[in-house]
Design a protein around this motif. Sequence first.
Motif, PDB file in Angstrom:
ATOM      1  N   GLY A  81       0.808  -1.209   0.000  1.00 13.83           N
ATOM      2  CA  GLY A  81       0.000   0.000   0.000  1.00 13.83           C
ATOM      3  C   GLY A  81       0.839   1.256   0.000  1.00 13.83           C
ATOM      4  N   ALA A  82       0.156   2.397   0.157  1.00 15.02           N
ATOM      5  CA  ALA A  82       0.835   3.695   0.139  1.00 15.02           C
ATOM      6  C   ALA A  82       1.518   3.953   1.475  1.00 15.02           C
ATOM      7  N   TRP A  83       2.633   4.684   1.416  1.00 17.04           N
ATOM      8  CA  TRP A  83       3.432   4.981   2.613  1.00 17.04           C
ATOM      9  C   TRP A  83       3.840   6.440   2.575  1.00 17.04           C
ATOM     10  N   ASN A  84       3.472   7.178   3.631  1.00 17.55           N
ATOM     11  CA  ASN A  84       3.825   8.595   3.717  1.00 17.55           C
ATOM     12  C   ASN A  84       3.880   9.022   5.177  1.00 17.55           C
ATOM     13  N   GLY A  85       5.041   9.489   5.618  1.00 18.66           N
ATOM     14  CA  GLY A  85       5.160  10.098   6.929  1.00 18.66           C
ATOM     15  C   GLY A  85       5.893   9.289   7.975  1.00 18.66           C
ATOM     16  N   THR A  86       5.679   7.991   8.030  1.00 13.31           N
ATOM     17  CA  THR A  86       6.401   7.167   9.000  1.00 13.31           C
ATOM     18  C   THR A  86       7.859   7.045   8.574  1.00 13.31           C
ATOM     19  N   SER A  87       8.772   7.385   9.479  1.00 13.82           N
ATOM     20  CA  SER A  87      10.204   7.271   9.200  1.00 13.82           C
ATOM     21  C   SER A  87      10.715   5.922   9.681  1.00 13.82           C
ATOM     22  N   VAL A  88      11.470   5.253   8.827  1.00 12.78           N
ATOM     23  CA  VAL A  88      12.191   4.046   9.212  1.00 12.78           C
ATOM     24  C   VAL A  88      13.637   4.470   9.452  1.00 12.78           C
ATOM     25  N   TYR A  89      14.199   4.081  10.578  1.00 15.81           N
ATOM     26  CA  TYR A  89      15.565   4.499  10.867  1.00 15.81           C
ATOM     27  C   TYR A  89      16.376   3.343  11.442  1.00 15.81           C
ATOM     28  N   VAL A  90      17.701   3.475  11.338  1.00 14.21           N
ATOM     29  CA  VAL A  90      18.638   2.440  11.774  1.00 14.21           C
ATOM     30  C   VAL A  90      19.569   3.027  12.825  1.00 14.21           C
ATOM     31  N   ILE A  91      19.761   2.290  13.928  1.00 18.06           N
ATOM     32  CA  ILE A  91      20.716   2.687  14.964  1.00 18.06           C
ATOM     33  C   ILE A  91      21.438   1.436  15.470  1.00 18.06           C
ATOM     34  N   ARG A  92      22.442   1.654  16.293  1.00 11.91           N
ATOM     35  CA  ARG A  92      23.209   0.555  16.882  1.00 11.91           C
ATOM     36  C   ARG A  92      23.126   0.638  18.407  1.00 11.91           C
ATOM     37  N   ASN A  93      22.935  -0.514  19.047  1.00  9.32           N
ATOM     38  CA  ASN A  93      22.930  -0.612  20.514  1.00  9.32           C
ATOM     39  C   ASN A  93      21.936   0.352  21.174  1.00  9.32           C
ATOM     40  N   TYR A  94      20.798   0.578  20.520  1.00 12.79           N
ATOM     41  CA  TYR A  94      19.758   1.475  21.035  1.00 12.79           C
ATOM     42  C   TYR A  94      20.255   2.911  21.199  1.00 12.79           C
ATOM     43  N   ASP A  95      21.365   3.245  20.598  1.00 12.00           N
ATOM     44  CA  ASP A  95      21.998   4.554  20.759  1.00 12.00           C
ATOM     45  C   ASP A  95      21.636   5.443  19.568  1.00 12.00           C
ATOM     46  N   ARG A  96      21.001   6.566  19.844  1.00 14.66           N
ATOM     47  CA  ARG A  96      20.563   7.466  18.773  1.00 14.66           C
ATOM     48  C   ARG A  96      21.566   8.588  18.485  1.00 14.66           C
ATOM     49  N   ALA A  97      22.790   8.453  19.015  1.00 10.09           N
ATOM     50  CA  ALA A  97      23.798   9.490  18.755  1.00 10.09           C
ATOM     51  C   ALA A  97      24.027   9.644  17.252  1.00 10.09           C
ATOM     52  N   TRP A 122       9.401   8.669   0.809  1.00 15.03           N
ATOM     53  CA  TRP A 122       8.254   9.548   0.563  1.00 15.03           C
ATOM     54  C   TRP A 122       8.634  11.025   0.670  1.00 15.03           C
ATOM     55  N   LEU A 123       9.838  11.323   1.135  1.00 15.76           N
ATOM     56  CA  LEU A 123      10.285  12.701   1.298  1.00 15.76           C
ATOM     57  C   LEU A 123      10.981  13.180   0.037  1.00 15.76           C
ATOM     58  N   GLN A 124      10.485  14.267  -0.541  1.00 12.01           N
ATOM     59  CA  GLN A 124      11.041  14.808  -1.773  1.00 12.01           C
ATOM     60  C   GLN A 124      12.227  15.722  -1.487  1.00 12.01           C
ATOM     61  N   ALA A 125      13.012  16.003  -2.516  1.00 14.94           N
ATOM     62  CA  ALA A 125      14.214  16.818  -2.360  1.00 14.94           C
ATOM     63  C   ALA A 125      13.889  18.227  -1.875  1.00 14.94           C
ATOM     64  N   ASP A 126      12.707  18.737  -2.227  1.00 17.22           N
ATOM     65  CA  ASP A 126      12.335  20.097  -1.829  1.00 17.22           C
ATOM     66  C   ASP A 126      11.655  20.154  -0.475  1.00 17.22           C
ATOM     67  N   GLY A 127      11.583  19.009   0.210  1.00 18.25           N
ATOM     68  CA  GLY A 127      10.962  18.969   1.527  1.00 18.25           C
ATOM     69  C   GLY A 127       9.503  18.577   1.514  1.00 18.25           C
ATOM     70  N   ALA A 128       8.884  18.555   0.352  1.00 20.64           N
ATOM     71  CA  ALA A 128       7.493  18.114   0.249  1.00 20.64           C
ATOM     72  C   ALA A 128       7.424  16.595   0.391  1.00 20.64           C
ATOM     73  N   THR A 129       6.226  16.084   0.607  1.00 24.66           N
ATOM     74  CA  THR A 129       6.045  14.639   0.725  1.00 24.66           C
ATOM     75  C   THR A 129       5.093  14.136  -0.345  1.00 24.66           C
ATOM     76  N   ALA A 130       5.246  12.870  -0.709  1.00 27.70           N
ATOM     77  CA  ALA A 130       4.359  12.214  -1.663  1.00 27.70           C
ATOM     78  C   ALA A 130       4.328  10.737  -1.326  1.00 27.70           C
ATOM     79  N   SER A 131       3.162  10.161  -1.334  1.00 25.37           N
ATOM     80  CA  SER A 131       3.031   8.758  -0.953  1.00 25.37           C
ATOM     81  C   SER A 131       3.902   7.873  -1.816  1.00 25.37           C
ATOM     82  N   TYR A 132       4.640   6.990  -1.168  1.00 22.23           N
ATOM     83  CA  TYR A 132       5.530   6.053  -1.849  1.00 22.23           C
ATOM     84  C   TYR A 132       4.798   4.726  -2.015  1.00 22.23           C
ATOM     85  N   ALA A 133       4.933   4.155  -3.183  1.00 22.95           N
ATOM     86  CA  ALA A 133       4.357   2.834  -3.442  1.00 22.95           C
ATOM     87  C   ALA A 133       5.305   2.069  -4.341  1.00 22.95           C
TER      88      ALA A 133
END
Length: 399
Positions: free
Chosen positions: A296-312, A320-331
Amino acid sequence: MKKSASNIMAGLFLLFICAMMACKKENSGAGPVITHVRNYAATPNDTLAQAVIPGQWVVLIGQHFEDVVAITFNGVAATFKGQMFSDTSAVVQVPAVIPFPTVPAEQLNVIQMVTTHGSTSFTFNIAAPPPAITGVSNENAQDGDSVYIYGTNLFFVQELSFAGVKLEKFAANTDGTAIGFIQPHLTAGGIVKVVTKSGADSTVYKVHDLTTGMLCDFDGVNPFSWGTNLESSGADFPGGHGSYAILKNEVLPGGDGTWWGNQRSINTNEVQWLPVDSLQAAVDGYAVKFEINVKGAWNGTSVYVIRNYDRAYLARYEPWLQADGATASYAANGWRTVTIPFTSFRTNDGKGTSAADLTAVAGSEAKGSIHIQTANFASSATPTGFYAAIDNIRIVKIK
């Protein structure tokens, strides 16, 4: 006598001004003339160019460059700024993308300048540069799947091999950014190689390779600890390799970072990210990779990667994030390979400064748990929910 001399000088000055104005008026009525092309570089590198390639900055030399309306290379319009012009020179960038296979014969190797007073065409060698591979749609596709190789200057392809297998049938985009084909039967992993009339390029990493750098495949290499559900034959995500993890959330309110919620994260036990002796390599030489299949469509939820639960240092994946900062649903249809270079690991929740070296991300022993989690970093609610499968989490050399 002094007054007479002053009058004479004033008269000569007026004559000079009138002559200059008349000259300018005469020049402004003439059409442009291009005589040669120089490299746009500081002396002594501002030599006469013998050829140009897409994206290159050059200086056009000639006459009557006032009031330029358009400049084209092989019929493709170039962008330019008037303040970088004089009557006899023009600094301009060759268009970054020129669809060489579709350029009409009469426009091939032609620079055209149009002013309000006329136009000129100048024959000059505009060459297609060597190809560059930037990615593969699915590095671990199944036989019979559609696969795309992405890159630049993928024109006039003479030879294409995938996982070491030479392909006889493929189709290249006219803008040189992609080559598509149906994956043949593969028995082993190998590199991707493209040969064109202008040169060749190949990947450092192998495709059809479920071993190199594997941290977690949820099957034979399975340090998965907790956070979500695993599936192996779900109808929503066909075409995978064995088991995979599910990430799922409904629409998230603004600022929702409860990654520990049901099906909001993939958390492994400790694994070896890299060989310790690789930590001295350049930070842009390695990447985290995995396959993803979004339903389905995906817009807004960020998927992120970290190590050892550390967000440093945190790396975001937000297609879904465009180069100009706008958003568009990804499919997307089916499984896709995600590549997150180590340079994408940044401070300030992934928006700050990039890691200076591999140790900053992987630690001094190059090991730790790996976490793929979800959040809504925006202040407003996500436009959609998120439902996807993730498999084959690995770290590989990309340069």
